[in-house]
Design an enzyme around this catalytic site. Structure first.
Site, PDB file in Angstrom:
ATOM      1  CB  SER A 117      -2.011   2.868  -3.726  1.00 15.90           C
ATOM      2  OG  SER A 117      -2.719   4.030  -3.329  1.00 15.90           O
ATOM      3  CB  ALA A 118      -7.567   2.975  -3.365  1.00 15.09           C
TER       4      ALA A 118
ATOM      5  CE  LYS B 261      -5.164   6.843   8.896  1.00  8.37           C
ATOM      6  NZ  LYS B 261      -4.699   6.517  10.227  1.00  8.37           N
TER       7      LYS B 261
ATOM      8  CB  THR C   4       0.681  10.486   1.501  1.00  6.36           C
ATOM      9  OG1 THR C   4       0.832   9.071   1.391  1.00  6.36           O
ATOM     10  CG2 THR C   4       1.848  11.178   0.822  1.00  6.36           C
TER      11      THR C   4
ATOM     12  CE  LYS D 158      -5.709  -0.940  -1.209  1.00  6.39           C
ATOM     13  NZ  LYS D 158      -4.538  -0.243  -0.656  1.00  6.39           N
TER      14      LYS D 158
ATOM     15  CG  ASP E 201      -1.716   1.211   1.414  1.00  2.00           C
ATOM     16  OD1 ASP E 201      -2.324   1.649   0.412  1.00  2.00           O
ATOM     17  OD2 ASP E 201      -1.766   1.766   2.538  1.00  2.00           O
ATOM     18  CG  LEU E 202       1.449   5.772  -1.860  1.00  2.00           C
ATOM     19  CD1 LEU E 202       2.954   5.842  -1.696  1.00  2.00           C
ATOM     20  CD2 LEU E 202       1.033   6.402  -3.184  1.00  2.00           C
ATOM     21  CG  ASP E 203      -1.939   7.359   0.217  1.00  2.00           C
ATOM     22  OD1 ASP E 203      -1.161   8.299  -0.021  1.00  2.00           O
ATOM     23  OD2 ASP E 203      -2.763   6.930  -0.613  1.00  2.00           O
TER      24      ASP E 203
ATOM     25  CD  GLU F 153      -3.644  -1.567   2.918  1.00  2.00           C
ATOM     26  OE1 GLU F 153      -3.733  -0.694   3.809  1.00  2.00           O
ATOM     27  OE2 GLU F 153      -3.981  -1.361   1.750  1.00  2.00           O
ATOM     28  CG  ASP F 154      -1.967   2.644   6.472  1.00  2.00           C
ATOM     29  OD1 ASP F 154      -2.282   2.199   5.342  1.00  2.00           O
ATOM     30  OD2 ASP F 154      -2.217   3.810   6.827  1.00  2.00           O
TER      31      ASP F 154
HETATM   32  C1  G6P Z   1      -5.563   5.571  -0.729  1.00  2.00           C
HETATM   33  C2  G6P Z   1      -5.727   6.371   0.538  1.00  2.00           C
HETATM   34  C3  G6P Z   1      -7.134   6.903   0.671  1.00  2.00           C
HETATM   35  C4  G6P Z   1      -7.547   7.627  -0.601  1.00  2.00           C
HETATM   36  C5  G6P Z   1      -7.433   6.700  -1.806  1.00  2.00           C
HETATM   37  C6  G6P Z   1      -7.787   7.398  -3.106  1.00  2.00           C
HETATM   38  O1  G6P Z   1      -6.180   4.347  -0.569  1.00  2.00           O
HETATM   39  O2  G6P Z   1      -5.419   5.561   1.662  1.00  2.00           O
HETATM   40  O3  G6P Z   1      -7.175   7.768   1.778  1.00  2.00           O
HETATM   41  O4  G6P Z   1      -8.879   8.092  -0.510  1.00  2.00           O
HETATM   42  O5  G6P Z   1      -6.106   6.225  -1.876  1.00  2.00           O
HETATM   43  O6  G6P Z   1      -6.778   8.320  -3.379  1.00  2.00           O
HETATM   44  P1  G6P Z   1      -6.827   9.448  -4.488  1.00  2.00           P
HETATM   45  O7  G6P Z   1      -5.443  10.025  -4.385  1.00  2.00           O
HETATM   46  O8  G6P Z   1      -7.068   8.797  -5.793  1.00  2.00           O
HETATM   47  O9  G6P Z   1      -7.909  10.387  -4.106  1.00  2.00           O
HETATM   48 MG    MG Z   2      -2.839   3.176   3.548  1.00  2.00          MG
END
Ligand code: G6P
Ligand code: MG
Length: 219
Positions: free
Chosen positions: A115-116, A44, A16, A146, A8-10, A170-171
């Protein structure tokens, strides 16, 4: 046996998650929607549309808003978020992550980003870690975000591995659910990922040795 990693990224590769939270808080403030711990944790890992639905539904009924209004709110949030991420540099890679990526690469584990976020490629580039990854899942190409398995399944496909050969990192609670639904092994970081099969309090604790030690106690 574990052969690859889907990150996962964020909140995992970079700090972030706080930017997403701050940007959504500004939208909530504008709508006079109180920001709660439930919203803070709930947004999240879930995509834009699911995030705005969660926020609106906490006070209003989602269907009181038109599609155009909702689109406008999502766009505003993304504009605020994009301003925050222009400040990102390689220093914003979370503690221990860069070393872990180097170590995993040295040991021949392919890695992908699960990541989403539609902003993931831009962020990964800003962080200077793009070369570590075989690929980044394009959330526009998967039908469900997710906690559905799609993003982590796609991440395994990028690695050309079976889900059972992949560790998902993942977090978020929604993210851990996505890993489990995909049939991968879950590695959770922090308080919201406590359902993960192996768990660390923070990214600084991650290394191939610490991960392998916890994997052993699983079997
Ligand atoms: C990640 C983050 C979410 C965010 C989603 C969509 O999963 O954890 O907090 O809403 O990405 O991100 P975006 O940058 O496309 O709005
Ligand atoms: Mg995350």
């Amino acid at each position: 046996d574990i052969k690859g990693f889907a990150f996962d990224l964020d909140g995992v590769l970079a700090d972030t998650a706080r930017f997403h939270s701050q940007a959504w808080q500004q939208i909530a403030l504008k709508l006079a929607i109180p920001w709660t711990e439930r919203l803070e944790a709930g947004i999240k890992g879930i995509d834009r549309a699911a995030s705005i639905a969660l926020i609106l539904n906490s006070v209003h009924r989602y269907d009181e808003f038109t599609a155009a209004e909702i689109n406008q709110l999502m766009q505003e949030k993304n504009q605020i978020y994009n301003e925050y991420i222009t400040t990102l540099t390689p220093k914003d890679v979370l503690p221990g992550i860069y070393q872990l990526l180097v170590e995993l690469k040295q040991h021949g584990f392919p890695m992908s980003v699960a990541s989403a976020s539609r902003n993931a490629p831009a962020i990964i580039a800003r962080l200077g870690i793009a070369d570590f990854f075989t690929g980044i899942v394009d959330p526009a190409k998967v039908s469900a975000g997710k906690p559905a398995p799609d993003i982590f399944l796609e991440a395994a496909q990028i690695l050309e591995l079976q889900p059972a050969q992949v560790i998902g990192v993942e977090d978020s609670s929604a993210g851990v659910a996505s890993i489990h639904a995909a049939g991968e092994t879950s590695l959770g970081i922090g308080p919201e990922a406590f359902q993960a099969q192996i768990h660390f309090d923070n990214t600084a604790e991650l290394s191939l040795t610490s991960i392998e030690a916890k994997l052993k106690s699983l079997h």
